[in-house]
Design a protein around this motif. Structure first.
Motif, PDB file in Angstrom:
ATOM      1  N   LEU A   1       0.809  -1.220  -0.174  1.00 13.00           N
ATOM      2  CA  LEU A   1      -0.071  -0.077   0.054  1.00 13.00           C
ATOM      3  C   LEU A   1       0.733   1.415  -0.033  1.00 13.00           C
ATOM      4  CD1 LEU A   1      -2.867  -1.083   2.429  1.00 13.00           C
ATOM      5  CD2 LEU A   1      -2.921  -0.700  -0.005  1.00 13.00           C
ATOM      6  N   ASN A   2       1.967   1.132   0.754  1.00 16.44           N
ATOM      7  CA  ASN A   2       2.776   2.388   0.791  1.00 16.44           C
ATOM      8  C   ASN A   2       3.554   2.412  -0.445  1.00 16.44           C
ATOM      9  OD1 ASN A   2       2.456   3.473   3.299  1.00 16.44           O
ATOM     10  ND2 ASN A   2       3.773   1.804   4.352  1.00 16.44           N
ATOM     11  N   ILE A   3       3.925   1.474  -1.294  1.00 19.05           N
ATOM     12  CA  ILE A   3       4.546   1.589  -2.465  1.00 19.05           C
ATOM     13  C   ILE A   3       3.527   2.320  -3.591  1.00 19.05           C
ATOM     14  CG2 ILE A   3       5.605   0.251  -4.148  1.00 19.05           C
ATOM     15  CD1 ILE A   3       6.690  -1.505  -2.257  1.00 19.05           C
ATOM     16  N   SER A   4       2.489   1.764  -3.557  1.00 17.64           N
ATOM     17  CA  SER A   4       1.350   2.369  -4.522  1.00 17.64           C
ATOM     18  C   SER A   4       1.345   3.859  -4.057  1.00 17.64           C
ATOM     19  CB  SER A   4       0.097   1.477  -4.304  1.00 17.64           C
ATOM     20  OG  SER A   4       0.371   0.011  -4.793  1.00 17.64           O
ATOM     21  N   ARG A   5       1.019   4.127  -2.760  1.00 16.70           N
ATOM     22  CA  ARG A   5       0.682   5.513  -2.488  1.00 16.70           C
ATOM     23  C   ARG A   5       2.059   6.445  -2.896  1.00 16.70           C
ATOM     24  NH1 ARG A   5      -1.787   8.595   1.489  1.00 16.70           N
ATOM     25  NH2 ARG A   5      -3.677   7.565   0.900  1.00 16.70           N
ATOM     26  N   LEU A   6       2.937   5.924  -2.813  1.00 17.18           N
ATOM     27  CA  LEU A   6       4.130   6.640  -3.276  1.00 17.18           C
ATOM     28  C   LEU A   6       4.343   6.799  -4.735  1.00 17.18           C
ATOM     29  CD1 LEU A   6       7.320   6.354  -0.622  1.00 17.18           C
ATOM     30  CD2 LEU A   6       6.665   8.598  -2.068  1.00 17.18           C
ATOM     31  N   GLU A   7       3.965   5.586  -5.412  1.00 19.20           N
ATOM     32  CA  GLU A   7       4.132   5.878  -6.868  1.00 19.20           C
ATOM     33  C   GLU A   7       3.082   6.804  -7.496  1.00 19.20           C
ATOM     34  OE1 GLU A   7       3.762   1.841  -8.032  1.00 19.20           O
ATOM     35  OE2 GLU A   7       5.859   1.307  -7.876  1.00 19.20           O
ATOM     36  N   ARG A   8       1.936   6.783  -6.647  1.00 21.69           N
ATOM     37  CA  ARG A   8       0.614   7.465  -7.422  1.00 21.69           C
ATOM     38  C   ARG A   8       1.297   8.852  -7.137  1.00 21.69           C
ATOM     39  NH1 ARG A   8      -3.561   7.423  -9.684  1.00 21.69           N
ATOM     40  NH2 ARG A   8      -5.198   9.120  -9.348  1.00 21.69           N
ATOM     41  N   ILE A   9       1.820   9.199  -5.951  1.00 26.81           N
ATOM     42  CA  ILE A   9       2.215  10.786  -5.569  1.00 26.81           C
ATOM     43  C   ILE A   9       3.368  11.186  -6.735  1.00 26.81           C
ATOM     44  CG2 ILE A   9       3.504  12.269  -3.890  1.00 26.81           C
ATOM     45  CD1 ILE A   9       2.357  10.457  -1.869  1.00 26.81           C
ATOM     46  N   TYR A  10       4.090  10.363  -6.831  1.00 27.96           N
ATOM     47  CA  TYR A  10       5.583  10.429  -7.775  1.00 27.96           C
ATOM     48  C   TYR A  10       4.825  10.745  -9.176  1.00 27.96           C
ATOM     49  CZ  TYR A  10       9.438   9.829 -10.759  1.00 27.96           C
ATOM     50  OH  TYR A  10      10.141   9.823 -12.025  1.00 27.96           O
ATOM     51  N   GLU A  11       4.017   9.982  -9.579  1.00 24.46           N
ATOM     52  CA  GLU A  11       3.556   9.905 -11.001  1.00 24.46           C
ATOM     53  C   GLU A  11       2.336  10.814 -11.314  1.00 24.46           C
ATOM     54  OE1 GLU A  11       2.428   5.953 -12.178  1.00 24.46           O
ATOM     55  OE2 GLU A  11       4.713   5.256 -11.556  1.00 24.46           O
ATOM     56  N   HIS A  12       1.589  11.184 -10.335  1.00 22.36           N
ATOM     57  CA  HIS A  12       0.226  11.932 -10.596  1.00 22.36           C
ATOM     58  C   HIS A  12      -0.327  13.088  -9.808  1.00 22.36           C
ATOM     59  CE1 HIS A  12      -0.727   8.672 -13.522  1.00 22.36           C
ATOM     60  NE2 HIS A  12      -0.538   8.065 -12.782  1.00 22.36           N
ATOM     61  N   ASP A  13       0.153  12.749  -8.283  1.00 18.66           N
ATOM     62  CA  ASP A  13      -0.344  13.610  -7.274  1.00 18.66           C
ATOM     63  C   ASP A  13       0.502  14.627  -6.443  1.00 18.66           C
ATOM     64  OD1 ASP A  13      -2.788  12.488  -7.843  1.00 18.66           O
ATOM     65  OD2 ASP A  13      -2.606  10.867  -6.085  1.00 18.66           O
TER      66      ASP A  13
ATOM     67  N   LEU B   1      11.138  13.078  -7.558  1.00 16.16           N
ATOM     68  CA  LEU B   1      11.231  11.901  -6.716  1.00 16.16           C
ATOM     69  C   LEU B   1      11.294  12.136  -5.037  1.00 16.16           C
ATOM     70  CD1 LEU B   1      10.849   8.801  -6.305  1.00 16.16           C
ATOM     71  CD2 LEU B   1      13.159   8.572  -6.823  1.00 16.16           C
ATOM     72  N   GLN B   2      12.447  12.751  -4.929  1.00 13.70           N
ATOM     73  CA  GLN B   2      12.736  13.401  -3.549  1.00 13.70           C
ATOM     74  C   GLN B   2      11.178  14.208  -3.053  1.00 13.70           C
ATOM     75  OE1 GLN B   2      13.780  16.623  -2.189  1.00 13.70           O
ATOM     76  NE2 GLN B   2      14.748  15.884  -0.314  1.00 13.70           N
ATOM     77  N   GLN B   3      10.810  14.868  -3.659  1.00 10.26           N
ATOM     78  CA  GLN B   3       9.829  15.656  -2.987  1.00 10.26           C
ATOM     79  C   GLN B   3       8.484  14.727  -2.923  1.00 10.26           C
ATOM     80  OE1 GLN B   3       9.346  19.066  -1.833  1.00 10.26           O
ATOM     81  NE2 GLN B   3      11.357  18.232  -1.564  1.00 10.26           N
ATOM     82  N   ALA B   4       8.343  13.615  -3.611  1.00 11.92           N
ATOM     83  CA  ALA B   4       7.279  12.667  -3.459  1.00 11.92           C
ATOM     84  C   ALA B   4       7.388  11.963  -2.119  1.00 11.92           C
ATOM     85  CB  ALA B   4       7.348  11.557  -4.484  1.00 11.92           C
ATOM     86  N   PHE B   5       8.730  11.920  -1.726  1.00 14.53           N
ATOM     87  CA  PHE B   5       8.836  11.230  -0.266  1.00 14.53           C
ATOM     88  C   PHE B   5       8.461  12.191   0.719  1.00 14.53           C
ATOM     89  CE2 PHE B   5      11.511   7.878  -2.555  1.00 14.53           C
ATOM     90  CZ  PHE B   5      11.139   6.942  -2.027  1.00 14.53           C
ATOM     91  N   THR B   6       9.059  13.266   0.624  1.00 15.29           N
ATOM     92  CA  THR B   6       8.916  14.489   1.515  1.00 15.29           C
ATOM     93  C   THR B   6       7.362  14.761   1.588  1.00 15.29           C
ATOM     94  OG1 THR B   6       9.137  16.298   0.271  1.00 15.29           O
ATOM     95  CG2 THR B   6      11.169  15.408   1.728  1.00 15.29           C
TER      96      THR B   6
END
Length: 202
Positions: free
Chosen positions: A128-140, A156-161
Motif C-alpha cells: 500500500l505504501n509503495i502504491s501510494r508513493l508511486e501515485r504521488i510521484y506519477e500523478h499527485d 522523486l525526492q519531493q514525493a517522499f517528503t
C-alpha cells in the motif's frame, strides 16, 4: 516541550510567483523533562507544497542546556552551522533538479525504500505504501506542474517528503511535526534522499 523558530530566509521584496522556492527556519526544541535537552534543527520548507525536511545542527565545541541563561555567543556557532546547512540543501536541490531519472529507476528506488516484510500483514502495508508513493510521484505531486519537477530526481525526492509531510499516518499534526524534527519521519526523509542520491550519482 517548547519550540522556538526563527526564519533564516529574507523574502523582500515579497514573492509574486512562488515557483520552487524554499524557506529555511532555525528551530530550537527544549524538553524540560530531559537534561541537556536543547536541540537545534534547520527546517527546509518548500513553499509551493509545504513539504519539508529537517537536518539536526550540531556544534562539537558547545553544548546547550536549559540550566543557565544563554546569550548570542552561545547560539552563534549553531546559527553559523545552520546557515551552512541551508547552503548545502540549496546545492543538493539544484543537483537533484538537474539530474534526470527515468520512471522505472524511480519505481525501483521506491521499492528499495520499503524493504520486504516478514508477515503477510506487514507486506500488505508495504504494498500500500509503495502504491501510494508511486501515485504521488506519477500523478499527485503538489507542485508537480513546475518545470523544476519534471522527470528529475527532485520530483522523486519531493514525493517522499510529501508522503512524510502529509500522508503517512500520525496521531496528530503536532506529533507529525515533532517526528519531522529528529524523529522517525526525519530519518525516513534522510534515508530516501540518500537512496535517490545513490541512484542518480549525486
Amino acid at each position: 516541550k517548547l519550540y522556538f523558530a526563527s526564519k533564516l530566509t529574507d523574502r523582500s521584496p515579497e514573492l509574486i510567483h512562488v515557483g520552487d522556492t524554499t524557506d529555511h527556519w532555525m528551530i530550537f526544541t527544549i524538553d524540560y523533562m530531559q537534561p541537556k535537552s536543547m536541540k537545534t534543527f534547520v527546517w527546509h520548507n518548500e513553499l509551493v507544497c509545504t513539504n519539508g525536511m529537517t537536518k539536526k545542527v550540531t556544534e562539537d565545541a558547545h553544548h546547550l542546556s536549559h540550566r543557565k541563561i544563554r546569550d548570542f555567543d552561545d547560539i552563534a556557532p549553531y546559527l553559523e552551522n545552520a546557515l551552512l546547512e541551508c547552503s548545502a540543501y540549496e546545492d543538493l536541490k539544484d543537483k537533484l533538479i538537474n539530474k534526470k531519472i527515468d520512471p522505472s529507476t524511480a519505481r525501483n528506488v521506491i521499492k528499495q525504500f520499503f524493504l520486504p516484510k516478514e508477515t503477510e500483514e506487514e507486506d500488505k502495508k508495504r504494498s500500500l505504501n509503495i502504491s501510494r508513493l508511486e501515485r504521488i510521484y506519477e500523478h499527485d505531486l503538489i507542485g508537480g506542474h513546475l518545470d523544476t519537477r519534471q522527470g528529475n530526481a527532485f520530483r522523486l525526492q519531493q514525493a517522499f517528503t510529501q508522503w512524510t509531510s502529509h500522508h503517512r499516518k500520525a496521531k496528530t499534526e503536532d506529533y507529525r511535526f515533532s517526528q519531522k524534527l529528529g524523529g522517525d519521519l526525519a530519518r525516513l526523509d534522510s534515508r530516501a534522499t540518500e537512496l535517490i542520491r545513490e541512484a542518480v550519482g549525486v
